[in-house]
Design an enzyme around this catalytic site. Structure first.
Site, PDB file in Angstrom:
ATOM      1  N   GLU A  90      36.888  39.564  33.785  1.00 47.87           N
ATOM      2  CA  GLU A  90      36.126  40.926  34.061  1.00 47.87           C
ATOM      3  C   GLU A  90      37.496  42.117  34.364  1.00 47.87           C
ATOM      4  O   GLU A  90      38.614  40.777  35.628  1.00 47.87           O
ATOM      5  CB  GLU A  90      35.012  41.177  35.294  1.00 47.87           C
ATOM      6  CG  GLU A  90      33.862  40.066  34.154  1.00 47.87           C
ATOM      7  CD  GLU A  90      32.618  39.796  35.645  1.00 47.87           C
ATOM      8  OE1 GLU A  90      31.484  40.653  35.044  1.00 47.87           O
ATOM      9  OE2 GLU A  90      33.116  40.230  36.661  1.00 47.87           O
ATOM     10  N   CYS A 104      42.156  47.150  38.488  1.00 43.52           N
ATOM     11  CA  CYS A 104      41.863  45.690  38.975  1.00 43.52           C
ATOM     12  C   CYS A 104      42.264  44.411  37.768  1.00 43.52           C
ATOM     13  O   CYS A 104      41.004  44.726  36.921  1.00 43.52           O
ATOM     14  CB  CYS A 104      40.784  45.310  39.614  1.00 43.52           C
ATOM     15  SG  CYS A 104      40.524  43.726  40.784  1.00 43.52           S
ATOM     16  N   CYS A 111      39.486  30.001  38.286  1.00 41.22           N
ATOM     17  CA  CYS A 111      40.005  29.870  39.548  1.00 41.22           C
ATOM     18  C   CYS A 111      40.217  29.204  40.194  1.00 41.22           C
ATOM     19  O   CYS A 111      39.250  28.346  40.379  1.00 41.22           O
ATOM     20  CB  CYS A 111      40.060  31.593  40.497  1.00 41.22           C
ATOM     21  SG  CYS A 111      42.096  31.178  41.905  1.00 41.22           S
ATOM     22  N   CYS A 115      37.789  29.880  46.785  1.00 37.86           N
ATOM     23  CA  CYS A 115      38.125  30.192  48.184  1.00 37.86           C
ATOM     24  C   CYS A 115      36.484  30.135  48.101  1.00 37.86           C
ATOM     25  O   CYS A 115      35.721  31.288  47.707  1.00 37.86           O
ATOM     26  CB  CYS A 115      38.279  31.570  48.395  1.00 37.86           C
ATOM     27  SG  CYS A 115      40.006  31.347  48.448  1.00 37.86           S
ATOM     28  N   CYS A 118      34.188  33.814  47.456  1.00 33.95           N
ATOM     29  CA  CYS A 118      34.917  34.279  46.510  1.00 33.95           C
ATOM     30  C   CYS A 118      34.001  33.806  45.403  1.00 33.95           C
ATOM     31  O   CYS A 118      33.734  32.759  45.054  1.00 33.95           O
ATOM     32  CB  CYS A 118      35.958  33.910  45.578  1.00 33.95           C
ATOM     33  SG  CYS A 118      36.740  35.196  44.045  1.00 33.95           S
ATOM     34  N   CYS A 336      35.488  43.641  46.040  1.00 30.27           N
ATOM     35  CA  CYS A 336      35.705  42.528  46.463  1.00 30.27           C
ATOM     36  C   CYS A 336      35.255  41.030  45.886  1.00 30.27           C
ATOM     37  O   CYS A 336      33.819  41.111  47.410  1.00 30.27           O
ATOM     38  CB  CYS A 336      36.272  42.463  47.402  1.00 30.27           C
ATOM     39  SG  CYS A 336      37.552  41.206  48.093  1.00 30.27           S
TER      40      CYS A 336
END
Length: 350
Positions: A90, A104, A111, A115, A118, A336
């Protein structure tokens, strides 16, 4: 066969010379690819048909495929993109003033950092993205906006999407060099920011390159909190990380931007703010405070407005420039920490 968008300018020159072309042809092809955004060699009208035929035989042009696009009530636009191997990523266009946008970018499929706050981390790590896939996001955006590099609507780039940029350092630096080419996308390094959660290898190389500003996903005022919410990033001890940041190469008037995600009851107390002041005052810096955007099933909650304002006041009172960054696109899960590249969810929301 090679996706010609994966070649640097020097690699493109070598490729064309191997095809029997003169070096001057490189500039022509490069401008068609990165300044005029063509998707076929047949569109390169100042190049002979014979040369175009040879290019067809040895290379191709492939942009990421737009699977879905969504527009938020605040004007944020999110694209779900399919890559050559059907992997999904995305990218988000964030509206600014005077009709301009920031983008962005994602740099990895998934990933590895996991985290806990996230959504991308729930995907796990699939693979690194190539230059054509990283900058292909920009090509898609500029095509959507009917944008031109000479009078750009898309002005700023932030590497804050899916993935950890410094874990894809080679393709990141290659993409940054291509991005800054005045013959192509023509982004100034002052309009590009690369965010990292704290990867030792590659940090100094990024600083020495001078190709982008640095943003640090900090999110914790001390090692204990960081280890709880960012366990993999916290393997590089916070004291050591801050020592590295104190020695990070900065240009004149340049500062490190710290990103701090406020999680209700976790890192948003007045005591946390006081610890944070001591931590980031070691470097030339500014601070973006981000109010957490909870997603379904998340282990955290948003902080109260009172807690956010108290936290910010402590920082300002101690001389720390702390801005509450307005998160956009939450209603389409483009804010975010919300990117997850789930085709079924995107189709359901469209």
């Amino acid at each position: 066969m090679v996706n010609i968008l994966d070649l640097s300018y020097e690699e493109l020159e070598e490729f064309l010379v191997e095809l029997g072309e003169k070096k001057f042809r490189t500039k022509q092809v490069w401008q068609w690819l990165w300044n005029k955004y063509v998707q076929s060699f047949d569109e390169m009208t100042n190049i002979s048909k014979a040369v175009r035929a040879r290019l067809h035989e040895e290379a191709y042009i492939r942009w990421p495929e737009v699977v879905t696009s969504q527009k938020s009530k605040d004007g944020t636009i999110k694209f779900l993109l399919k890559l050559h191997d059907d992997a999904l990523v995305e990218t988000v266009l964030i509206p600014g003033s005077k009709g301009r946008y920031s983008q962005c970018l994602s740099c990895q499929v998934g990933c590895a950092m996991a985290c806990t706050f996230c959504s991308t981390g729930t995907m796990g790590f699939k693979r690194n993205m190539t230059q054509s896939e990283i900058l292909g996001q920009v090509l898609v955006a500029r095509h959507y906006l009917n944008d031109v590099a000479e009078r750009p609507i898309l002005r700023n780039i932030v590497f804050m999407g899916m993935g950890e940029p410094l874990l894809n350092l080679e393709n990141l630096l290659k993409s940054l060099n291509t991005m800054h080419s005045t013959l192509g996308l023509a982004f100034s390094p002052r309009r590009v920011t690369v965010s990292t959660c704290g990867i030792q290898k590659g940090l100094y190389e990024l600083g020495e390159s001078g190709l982008a500003f640095l943003a640090v996903s900090l999110h914790a005022p001390n090692q204990d909190v960081r280890a709880k919410i960012m366990p993999k990033a916290a393997r590089w001890k916070l004291d050591d990380f801050m020592t590295a940041l104190k020695n990070y190469p900065l240009k004149t008037r340049e500062r490190i931007t710290y990103e701090y995600l406020l999680l209700g009851g976790v890192n948003d107390s007045v005591e946390d703010a006081r610890e944070l002041v001591k931590l980031i005052s070691q470097t030339k810096s500014k601070l973006n405070l981000i109010v957490y955007n909870p997603s379904e099933g998340d282990p955290y909650k948003a902080p109260s407005e009172e807690a956010v304002l108290k936290f910010q006041k402590v920082l300002w009172d101690k001389g720390v420039t702390a801005i509450i960054r307005q998160s956009k696109g939450a209603d389409i899960k483009a804010a975010c920490g919300q990117l997850v590249a789930d085709q079924s969810k995107n189709e359901a929301e469209c």
